[in-house]
Design a protein around this motif. Structure first.
Motif, PDB file in Angstrom:
ATOM      1  N   LEU A  89       0.829  -1.204   0.000  1.00 29.32           N
ATOM      2  CA  LEU A  89       0.000   0.000   0.000  1.00 29.32           C
ATOM      3  C   LEU A  89       0.866   1.257   0.000  1.00 29.32           C
ATOM      4  O   LEU A  89       0.651   2.177  -0.795  1.00 29.32           O
ATOM      5  CB  LEU A  89      -0.920  -0.011   1.222  1.00 29.32           C
ATOM      6  CG  LEU A  89      -1.938   1.138   1.327  1.00 29.32           C
ATOM      7  CD1 LEU A  89      -2.917   1.091   0.170  1.00 29.32           C
ATOM      8  CD2 LEU A  89      -2.689   1.044   2.661  1.00 29.32           C
ATOM      9  N   VAL A  90       1.864   1.289   0.891  1.00 30.25           N
ATOM     10  CA  VAL A  90       2.759   2.443   0.934  1.00 30.25           C
ATOM     11  C   VAL A  90       3.558   2.536  -0.360  1.00 30.25           C
ATOM     12  O   VAL A  90       3.824   3.635  -0.865  1.00 30.25           O
ATOM     13  CB  VAL A  90       3.705   2.355   2.153  1.00 30.25           C
ATOM     14  CG1 VAL A  90       4.728   3.485   2.128  1.00 30.25           C
ATOM     15  CG2 VAL A  90       2.898   2.424   3.451  1.00 30.25           C
ATOM     16  N   ALA A  95       4.905   5.409  -5.282  1.00 28.04           N
ATOM     17  CA  ALA A  95       5.116   5.464  -6.727  1.00 28.04           C
ATOM     18  C   ALA A  95       4.199   6.470  -7.412  1.00 28.04           C
ATOM     19  O   ALA A  95       4.542   7.020  -8.465  1.00 28.04           O
ATOM     20  CB  ALA A  95       4.892   4.078  -7.326  1.00 28.04           C
ATOM     21  N   GLY A  96       3.044   6.722  -6.807  1.00 26.67           N
ATOM     22  CA  GLY A  96       2.058   7.571  -7.464  1.00 26.67           C
ATOM     23  C   GLY A  96       2.001   9.002  -6.999  1.00 26.67           C
ATOM     24  O   GLY A  96       1.312   9.830  -7.616  1.00 26.67           O
ATOM     25  N   GLY A 100       6.737  15.073  -1.486  1.00 27.12           N
ATOM     26  CA  GLY A 100       6.148  16.007  -0.536  1.00 27.12           C
ATOM     27  C   GLY A 100       4.731  15.623  -0.152  1.00 27.12           C
ATOM     28  O   GLY A 100       4.352  15.706   1.021  1.00 27.12           O
ATOM     29  N   GLN A 101       3.952  15.166  -1.129  1.00 28.08           N
ATOM     30  CA  GLN A 101       2.584  14.752  -0.836  1.00 28.08           C
ATOM     31  C   GLN A 101       2.558  13.482   0.007  1.00 28.08           C
ATOM     32  O   GLN A 101       1.707  13.318   0.888  1.00 28.08           O
ATOM     33  CB  GLN A 101       1.807  14.547  -2.130  1.00 28.08           C
ATOM     34  CG  GLN A 101       1.475  15.824  -2.860  1.00 28.08           C
ATOM     35  CD  GLN A 101       0.570  15.578  -4.057  1.00 28.08           C
ATOM     36  OE1 GLN A 101      -0.145  14.582  -4.117  1.00 28.08           O
ATOM     37  NE2 GLN A 101       0.605  16.502  -5.022  1.00 28.08           N
TER      38      GLN A 101
END
Length: 208
Positions: A89-90, A95-96, A100-101
């Motif tokens: 999940l992480v 990857a997406g 920063g987000q």
């Protein structure tokens, strides 16, 4: 480690049987080739320690017998799904999303986790000690508080080591959690090398 240590004991053999469903002391005794008296003693201790709970009664040859099942907490501890699922999940988020987000997402997760926990009172030292105890008792860490000009929560291991090696941003979730609990600025200084260990430096100023 917990799973192996538990399942290598008589208690562990009982746990293995109860993973398939509720059983009586006689059921377990027959499977393990032990006496019902010995199994009842084990079940009494396991119930006291929060490992098993009663799930009703079943009619027996002479009298009704208690049926025992694992508590939800033990079911969670024995599950092998959490770490690989969280790692993937992480990894998908990593990857997406821009770094920063992702960092903002981890910090938000820490704040959300802290929202369901009680906030300690007292001076900074008392709050830092409470945060260390919380990490140990609720997250499975093993930390202590040191003071060298400022307070530092140091661990000898990391309960999220399977994640932090690949995704260092995960440490920011715990950094944010600790900051919310102590009510002061916090900077993670975790060791993510061959022997991962938690480390959080506590600022002297209360957070606004």
């Amino acid at each position: 480690m917990f799973r192996k240590q538990l399942l290598d004991t008589t208690r562990g053999r009982i746990v293995s049987l109860l993973q398939r469903g509720g059983l009586t002391a006689h059921d377990i005794a027959a499977s393990l080739e032990l006496t019902p008296t010995a199994i009842r003693a084990q079940l009494t201790a396991m119930e006291r320690d929060g490992l098993v709970q009663r799930a009703g009664r079943r009619s027996g040859a002479t009298r009704p017998a208690n049926v025992f099942e694992l508590t939800p907490e033990v079911e969670q501890l024995l599950s092998r799904a959490y770490i690989p699922f969280l790692t993937e999940l992480v990894g998908v988020f990593s990857a997406g999303l821009p770094s920063g987000q992702l960092d903002d997402l981890m910090r938000a997760a820490g704040r959300s986790l802290a929202a369901g926990m009680s906030r300690p009172t007292g001076n900074l030292e008392a709050r830092v000690a409470a945060a260390s105890a919380l990490l140990n008792e609720q997250l499975g860490a093993l930390t202590r508080v040191e003071k060298n000009g400022r307070f530092v929560i140091k661990g000898v291991s990391c309960p999220l080591a399977a994640l932090t090696g690949k995704h260092p941003g995960v440490c920011l979730a715990i950094e944010s959690l600790v900051a919310e609990i102590v009510g002061a600025s916090v900077k993670e200084c975790c060791n993510r090398g061959s022997h991962p260990a938690c480390c959080f430096e506590i600022g002297n100023r209360r957070r606004r």
